[in-house]
Design a protein around this motif. Sequence first.
Motif, mmCIF file in Angstrom:
data_model
loop_
_atom_site.group_PDB
_atom_site.id
_atom_site.type_symbol
_atom_site.label_atom_id
_atom_site.label_comp_id
_atom_site.label_asym_id
_atom_site.label_seq_id
_atom_site.Cartn_x
_atom_site.Cartn_y
_atom_site.Cartn_z
ATOM 1 N N ASN A 66 -0.387 25.682 68.905
ATOM 2 C CA ASN A 66 0.081 26.473 67.509
ATOM 3 C C ASN A 66 0.201 28.018 68.059
ATOM 4 O O ASN A 66 0.077 28.802 67.047
ATOM 5 C CB ASN A 66 -0.876 26.225 66.501
ATOM 6 N N ARG A 166 5.417 33.378 54.877
ATOM 7 C CA ARG A 166 5.260 31.676 55.263
ATOM 8 C C ARG A 166 6.021 30.835 54.470
ATOM 9 O O ARG A 166 6.405 29.923 55.200
ATOM 10 C CB ARG A 166 3.882 31.406 55.036
ATOM 11 N N THR A 167 6.424 30.944 53.384
ATOM 12 C CA THR A 167 7.407 30.202 52.348
ATOM 13 C C THR A 167 9.115 30.401 52.888
ATOM 14 O O THR A 167 9.632 29.459 52.983
ATOM 15 C CB THR A 167 7.410 30.421 51.110
ATOM 16 N N PRO A 170 10.363 29.396 57.543
ATOM 17 C CA PRO A 170 10.816 28.098 58.401
ATOM 18 C C PRO A 170 12.319 28.006 58.134
ATOM 19 O O PRO A 170 12.984 27.787 59.368
ATOM 20 C CB PRO A 170 10.305 27.133 57.582
ATOM 21 N N GLU A 171 12.826 28.471 57.286
ATOM 22 C CA GLU A 171 14.549 28.333 57.073
ATOM 23 C C GLU A 171 15.140 29.333 57.913
ATOM 24 O O GLU A 171 16.128 28.844 58.685
ATOM 25 C CB GLU A 171 14.941 28.403 55.780
ATOM 26 N N LYS A 194 13.457 21.134 62.367
ATOM 27 C CA LYS A 194 12.972 21.200 61.111
ATOM 28 C C LYS A 194 11.161 21.406 61.360
ATOM 29 O O LYS A 194 10.546 22.290 60.881
ATOM 30 C CB LYS A 194 13.060 20.326 60.038
ATOM 31 N N SER A 195 10.814 20.285 61.952
ATOM 32 C CA SER A 195 9.296 20.365 62.232
ATOM 33 C C SER A 195 9.050 21.509 63.039
ATOM 34 O O SER A 195 7.699 22.009 62.783
ATOM 35 C CB SER A 195 8.783 18.904 62.344
ATOM 36 N N GLU A 198 8.627 24.572 61.227
ATOM 37 C CA GLU A 198 7.304 24.746 60.344
ATOM 38 C C GLU A 198 6.030 25.160 61.360
ATOM 39 O O GLU A 198 5.351 26.084 60.984
ATOM 40 C CB GLU A 198 7.070 23.313 59.980
ATOM 41 N N ALA A 201 6.517 28.710 62.216
ATOM 42 C CA ALA A 201 6.148 29.781 61.056
ATOM 43 C C ALA A 201 4.795 29.508 60.827
ATOM 44 O O ALA A 201 4.185 30.465 60.428
ATOM 45 C CB ALA A 201 6.914 29.071 59.754
ATOM 46 N N GLU A 202 3.910 28.676 61.002
ATOM 47 C CA GLU A 202 2.400 28.564 60.984
ATOM 48 C C GLU A 202 1.818 29.331 61.943
ATOM 49 O O GLU A 202 0.968 29.967 61.585
ATOM 50 C CB GLU A 202 2.167 27.160 61.004
ATOM 51 N N TYR A 205 2.239 32.841 60.891
ATOM 52 C CA TYR A 205 1.401 33.202 59.928
ATOM 53 C C TYR A 205 -0.009 33.443 60.252
ATOM 54 O O TYR A 205 -0.615 34.279 59.909
ATOM 55 C CB TYR A 205 1.366 31.912 58.827
#
Length: 361
Positions: A66, A166-167, A170-171, A194-195, A198, A201-202, A205
Amino acid sequence: MGFGDADGYDLVVVDAMHKANYASRICHSCRPNCEAKVTAVDGQYQIGIYAVRPIEYGEEIAFDYNSVTESKEEYEASVCLCGSQVCRGSYLNLTGEGAFQKVLKDWHGILDRHHLLLGACKLNFVSEEDYIDLGRAGLGSCLLGGLPGWLIAYSTRLVRFINFERTKLPEEILRHNLEEKGKHFADISIEVEKSDAEVQAEGVYNQRLQNLALTLDKVRYVMRCVFGDPKKAPPPLERLSPEAAVSFLWKAEGSLVDELIQCMAPHMDDSMLNDLKSKIRAHDPSGSDDIQKELRRSLIWLRDEVRNLPCTYKCRHDAAADLIHIYAHTKCFFRVKVGLIIILFFLLLLFWFGNSSNLKL
Ligand SMILES: C[S@@+](CC[C@H](N)C(=O)[O-])C[C@H]1O[C@@H](n2cnc3c(N)ncnc32)[C@H](O)[C@@H]1O
């Protein structure tokens, strides 16, 4: 493993160069059977490795690192050998400069940063809700204990921004990655992308929170050196009262108007200059019932007065008028308390611009 440290922070970073055990030998997998979690056990921080699914006898344990990098070279050099069907190809995640900074740039520019800090300084108080939000982000009493209210309040506002980012991220990352990969590959699986977005983005964050924690720790150190007790550090920003704003802009030595007159003096004949000076005195907003409104009116008058003066090659009154226009429409003036500028720099620069310092496993 990391150990609880009253002067440290709640997010544990372990540099295996200095302290390590078998966990430092665990590899990354894009389809991991474990995850790494920071927990406190008997007051001591520990990074625990927890199974996320049943593990076969003899199966290698692995977790998703990560971790993100902004460097394409580093990303490409980190070829992942996990061998899983959903392997992302690298054990690091690439967050291209654009995607990585997009939400930050669009939503948290210099004005928003100052707005948040000024709001926190004015309040100088931490609510229960603030502590709940901080706690959810992993920032607890070890990190925050003994810090002044304004700084904790500011941290809460940053954490809320980080949650918001964080919201949105991802996009943004997905869009960026699709664009980048589209240049080189014809066959792209949107679901996998997409995954990946995510996960990236994590990673961002987590990185932001780490940077915040590290910055707060550094700020605490600076405060301790300057004030002895960090709690005694006063808020670094102070909103100017209308009277103080008049002094700063109109009346005091070195005020905006004072400097303007000094700059104009060599380019104007004496009678014109004296005329302007006496008009400026007549427009002094100090005595008004609504000083703020009157100050704006006086600035707008000055703007028009200056704009109508003849320009020369070396004397651009029109540019000065534009500057006065900005002052006239500025809603809030604040002062930076000089002794704290360094801390402020730490706070603003280390957190937001130091965000490329990844946790490398
Ligand atoms: C924390 S160490 C892991 C243990 C290391 N493989 C060892 O044998 O000591 C991290 C390093 O292991 C390697 N590594 C870990 N996971 C990997 C993976 N999925 N594919 C390729 N190399 C990996 C990389 O060199 C990485 O910098």
